[in-house]
Design a protein around this motif. Structure first.
Motif, PDB file in Angstrom:
ATOM      1  N   TYR A  55       0.823  -1.208   0.000  1.00 39.51           N
ATOM      2  CA  TYR A  55       0.000   0.000   0.000  1.00 39.51           C
ATOM      3  C   TYR A  55       0.858   1.259   0.000  1.00 39.51           C
ATOM      4  N   LEU A  56       1.936   1.243   0.772  1.00 36.22           N
ATOM      5  CA  LEU A  56       2.761   2.439   0.878  1.00 36.22           C
ATOM      6  C   LEU A  56       3.649   2.658  -0.331  1.00 36.22           C
ATOM      7  N   THR A  57       4.023   1.603  -1.021  1.00 34.10           N
ATOM      8  CA  THR A  57       4.951   1.768  -2.136  1.00 34.10           C
ATOM      9  C   THR A  57       4.264   1.812  -3.497  1.00 34.10           C
ATOM     10  N   VAL A  58       2.979   1.475  -3.569  1.00 33.76           N
ATOM     11  CA  VAL A  58       2.288   1.485  -4.859  1.00 33.76           C
ATOM     12  C   VAL A  58       2.292   2.879  -5.468  1.00 33.76           C
ATOM     13  N   SER A  59       2.266   3.888  -4.645  1.00 31.14           N
ATOM     14  CA  SER A  59       2.190   5.252  -5.169  1.00 31.14           C
ATOM     15  C   SER A  59       3.520   5.761  -5.709  1.00 31.14           C
TER      16      SER A  59
ATOM     17  N   SER B 277      -4.507   6.819  -1.235  1.00 33.53           N
ATOM     18  CA  SER B 277      -5.876   6.764  -0.720  1.00 33.53           C
ATOM     19  C   SER B 277      -6.804   6.018  -1.674  1.00 33.53           C
ATOM     20  N   VAL B 278      -6.625   6.182  -2.982  1.00 29.03           N
ATOM     21  CA  VAL B 278      -7.479   5.479  -3.946  1.00 29.03           C
ATOM     22  C   VAL B 278      -7.221   3.971  -3.885  1.00 29.03           C
ATOM     23  N   PHE B 279      -5.957   3.560  -3.902  1.00 28.98           N
ATOM     24  CA  PHE B 279      -5.648   2.136  -3.827  1.00 28.98           C
ATOM     25  C   PHE B 279      -6.141   1.532  -2.516  1.00 28.98           C
ATOM     26  N   TYR B 280      -5.961   2.266  -1.423  1.00 27.94           N
ATOM     27  CA  TYR B 280      -6.423   1.765  -0.129  1.00 27.94           C
ATOM     28  C   TYR B 280      -7.939   1.637  -0.121  1.00 27.94           C
ATOM     29  N   ALA B 281      -8.636   2.660  -0.620  1.00 32.36           N
ATOM     30  CA  ALA B 281     -10.100   2.636  -0.624  1.00 32.36           C
ATOM     31  C   ALA B 281     -10.639   1.501  -1.491  1.00 32.36           C
ATOM     32  N   ILE B 282     -10.066   1.320  -2.680  1.00 31.36           N
ATOM     33  CA  ILE B 282     -10.539   0.253  -3.562  1.00 31.36           C
ATOM     34  C   ILE B 282     -10.257  -1.118  -2.939  1.00 31.36           C
TER      35      ILE B 282
END
Length: 165
Positions: free
Chosen positions: A60-64, A77-82
């Motif tokens: 989650y932290l490195t996807v961005s 936030s988008v990846f976490y929310a999805i």
């Protein structure tokens, strides 16, 4: 956390996903074979979640990191929310329907499905992951506001004039 920057994100994320998937699969098979007690299944799941949690948190932290700096917070936030929405909606529906049957093979199937998803996550990281260890974030993805240096000019760019009113 230090290993993600020294060993590398890609091997650590894929390794934790794959290891937790294999450990969960082993737990499912032992569970289905009636080889676990309440204490040993708790211990086995604790070990699985130790590795799974490290992988998921790092992912989650490195996807961005692959997105320009100006959009990174939004991307997290988008990846976490999805991810939370998909897992939070489908997980309880699928797994509770399997577990509430009371059939041990159906409960084991729930664990096997979870292990397959973790293994697929590890494979996805191996295929699509970015090696970012030891690099500045600007080297991984160029900021949207970055400007090419002007040719033939040295020193700072002239200051912009204030707008007249």
């Amino acid at each position: 956390g230090r290993l993600f920057d020294t060993v590398g994100r890609k091997p650590m994320i894929s390794g934790t996903y794959l290891l937790s998937g294999v450990l969960l699969l082993l737990t499912a098979l032992l569970f289905k074979g009636h080889s676990l007690t309440a204490a040993t299944i708790t211990l086995a799941l604790t070990v699985v979640f130790f590795f799974a949690s490290a992988g998921v948190s790092a992912a989650y932290l490195t996807v961005s990191e692959v997105f320009p700096m100006e959009t990174r917070a939004l991307c997290i936030s988008v990846f976490y929310a999805i991810g939370t929405a998909v897992g939070g909606i489908t997980g309880p529906l699928v797994f509770s329907s399997l577990i509430k049957t009371g059939d041990i093979s159906q409960a084991a199937l729930a664990l096997i499905l979870g292990s397959v998803m973790m293994i697929l996550g590890g494979v996805a990281e191996l295929v699509f992951g970015v090696r970012a260890e030891g690099q500045s974030l600007e080297n991984i993805a160029r900021p949207l506001t970055a400007q090419e240096p002007s040719r033939g000019r040295s020193g700072p760019a002239p200051a912009a004039r204030p707008a007249e009113t």
